[in-house]
Design a protein around this motif. Structure first.
Motif, PDB file in Angstrom:
ATOM      1  N   ASP A 116       0.834  -1.197   0.000  1.00 22.24           N
ATOM      2  CA  ASP A 116       0.000   0.000   0.000  1.00 22.24           C
ATOM      3  C   ASP A 116       0.868   1.246   0.000  1.00 22.24           C
ATOM      4  N   ARG A 119       2.707   2.251  -3.406  1.00 24.87           N
ATOM      5  CA  ARG A 119       2.014   2.900  -4.519  1.00 24.87           C
ATOM      6  C   ARG A 119       1.414   4.224  -4.082  1.00 24.87           C
ATOM      7  N   GLU A 121       0.331   7.818  -3.182  1.00 24.30           N
ATOM      8  CA  GLU A 121       0.659   9.121  -3.759  1.00 24.30           C
ATOM      9  C   GLU A 121       1.070  10.094  -2.660  1.00 24.30           C
ATOM     10  N   HIS A 129       9.141   4.952  -2.450  1.00 30.94           N
ATOM     11  CA  HIS A 129       8.961   4.700  -3.870  1.00 30.94           C
ATOM     12  C   HIS A 129      10.290   4.805  -4.606  1.00 30.94           C
ATOM     13  N   LEU A 133      12.537   1.842  -6.471  1.00 28.78           N
ATOM     14  CA  LEU A 133      12.755   1.962  -7.907  1.00 28.78           C
ATOM     15  C   LEU A 133      14.238   1.991  -8.242  1.00 28.78           C
ATOM     16  N   ARG A 164       5.327  -1.948 -10.790  1.00 32.18           N
ATOM     17  CA  ARG A 164       4.160  -1.277 -10.225  1.00 32.18           C
ATOM     18  C   ARG A 164       2.978  -2.225 -10.188  1.00 32.18           C
ATOM     19  N   GLY A 165       2.790  -2.933 -11.299  1.00 34.62           N
ATOM     20  CA  GLY A 165       1.668  -3.856 -11.377  1.00 34.62           C
ATOM     21  C   GLY A 165       1.765  -4.939 -10.325  1.00 34.62           C
ATOM     22  N   ASN A 168       1.050  -3.504  -6.976  1.00 35.07           N
ATOM     23  CA  ASN A 168      -0.380  -3.265  -6.817  1.00 35.07           C
ATOM     24  C   ASN A 168      -1.141  -4.555  -6.548  1.00 35.07           C
ATOM     25  N   ILE A 171      -1.456  -5.707  -2.994  1.00 35.93           N
ATOM     26  CA  ILE A 171      -2.135  -4.875  -2.003  1.00 35.93           C
ATOM     27  C   ILE A 171      -3.353  -5.588  -1.435  1.00 35.93           C
TER      28      ILE A 171
END
Lengths: 198, 198
Positions: A116, A119, A121, A129, A133, A164-165, A168, A171
């Motif tokens: 969670d 990803r 924001e 993040h 990366l 990212r996928g 996600n 999660i």
DNA sequence: TATTAAGTGGAGCGATGCTCCGTTTTCCTG
DNA sequence: CAGGAAAACGGAGCATCGCTCCACTTAATA
């Protein structure tokens, strides 16, 4: 900002001993609290557990993300280093990619709320993040490239997108026996596979 | 609890006119605020925009999820109703499934934070989760079954898993041109496809 | 019009993130 | 081994937000 590098490496030696001691106490406390309450646990609670004031935590780890990365740094490094190794020892680049993703998923899935946070924001997590990366993207890219070159998968999938996928998909698997991220990730990998040449 | 049914249908007629008027004002205000600030916007702000007190919102929509479902109810219904229609008019069950998922993704992607809310473990969103599931799961299941029966895809993928996965993939695409959920969802569908019989 | 119950609004409480600043501790220097 | 500067500390304090409680207002009804 002045007391710690963003990626959570151990600070240089020029610190006072109490600072160093407190830093470690915070790290230990955070690790414990994260297990039970997730990486979103209140700073107050971590401070209490560590026996320090809140300001001490903020001074050592200006951002929540800095604290999280510091706590999990070793495991992230291990994951990054596993990439090239798997590429060398696996049956095929695709197999290496699959096994590496397994490692990554294992890591994410065992940390409450980490996926969670990744990803999110929320600006507080921007550094998290970035660290993920910076460290893992090249590894993932290398695996992808090798698999493409070997003809295992189609070209055109970018490492960022894939990670990212996967993040996600990991999660919210907790407390939900009906949802198993691994099944879907396997499906995703299956879709990535190059259809055998006609 | 006494003033509204959980799924956000319009309440029965036995309300005072001021109650009905306020309910609509809240709905309008929420719709506006959700667009700019996401479904996590502070209740205070929605109340201010609607020109009512906070208690009025909580009375009409006991849970944040109730408010969200009420706001998006029409679109969710439309998505649910599109399932059977697509199944009838598409080239194949798989095509219908793909197009339906497109609709679902369009819906999620245009609502800030909706996908986040959907997978949230937060109790406040439990009703939202339920409503989506109650309404859309059967539709998704029907499409999946048809695709399996037609030999388009392998059996064994459960609707819940698929929808959760798609919802998860839609999280956090905002402000990130590098991440396009649709690409990954296409990959997922590709992986779902039955390998052509030998 | 008078009665009543439905409806209302915002003060207030608790939780949390983050900062500010007076105090304490360490470390260096003479 | 003092003594003082600088580093580090801690928690009070402010802001935001979720949610509740209850004295007040207003629509429906007799």
């Amino acid at each position: 900002m002045a007391t710690d590098s963003p990626a959570g490496e151990p600070p240089p030696g020029g610190q006072r001993v109490d600072a160093r001691r407190n830093r470690q106490a915070v790290l230990d406390a955070a690790a414990e609290v994260f297990v039970t309450s997730g990486v979103d646990a209140p700073i107050r609670r971590i401070a209490a557990r560590a026996g320090v004031g809140m300001a001490t935590i903020y001074r050592h780890f200006p951002t929540r993300a800095d604290l999280v990365t510091a706590v999990y740094r070793h495991q992230i490094e291990a994951c990054a280093e596993a990439g090239p190794r798997l590429l060398a020892e696996a049956d095929s680049p695709f197999d290496a990619l699959r096994r590496w993703i397994d490692l990554f998923v294992d890591f994410l899935v065992t940390k409450h709320g980490l996926a969670d946070a990744l990803r999110s924001e929320d600006d507080r997590f921007a550094a998290l993040h970035s660290y993920f990366l910076d460290r893992l993207l090249p590894v993932c890219g290398q695996l992808l490239d090798a698999a493409v070159e070997a003809g295992d998968i189609e070209a055109g999938t970018r490492p960022y997108e894939l990670m990212r996928g996967i993040g996600n998909l990991c999660i919210g698997h907790e407390n939900d026996p009906r949802y198993d991220p691994r099944r879907l990730i396997a499906l995703l990998l299956q879709g990535l596979r190059q259809p055998p040449a006609p």
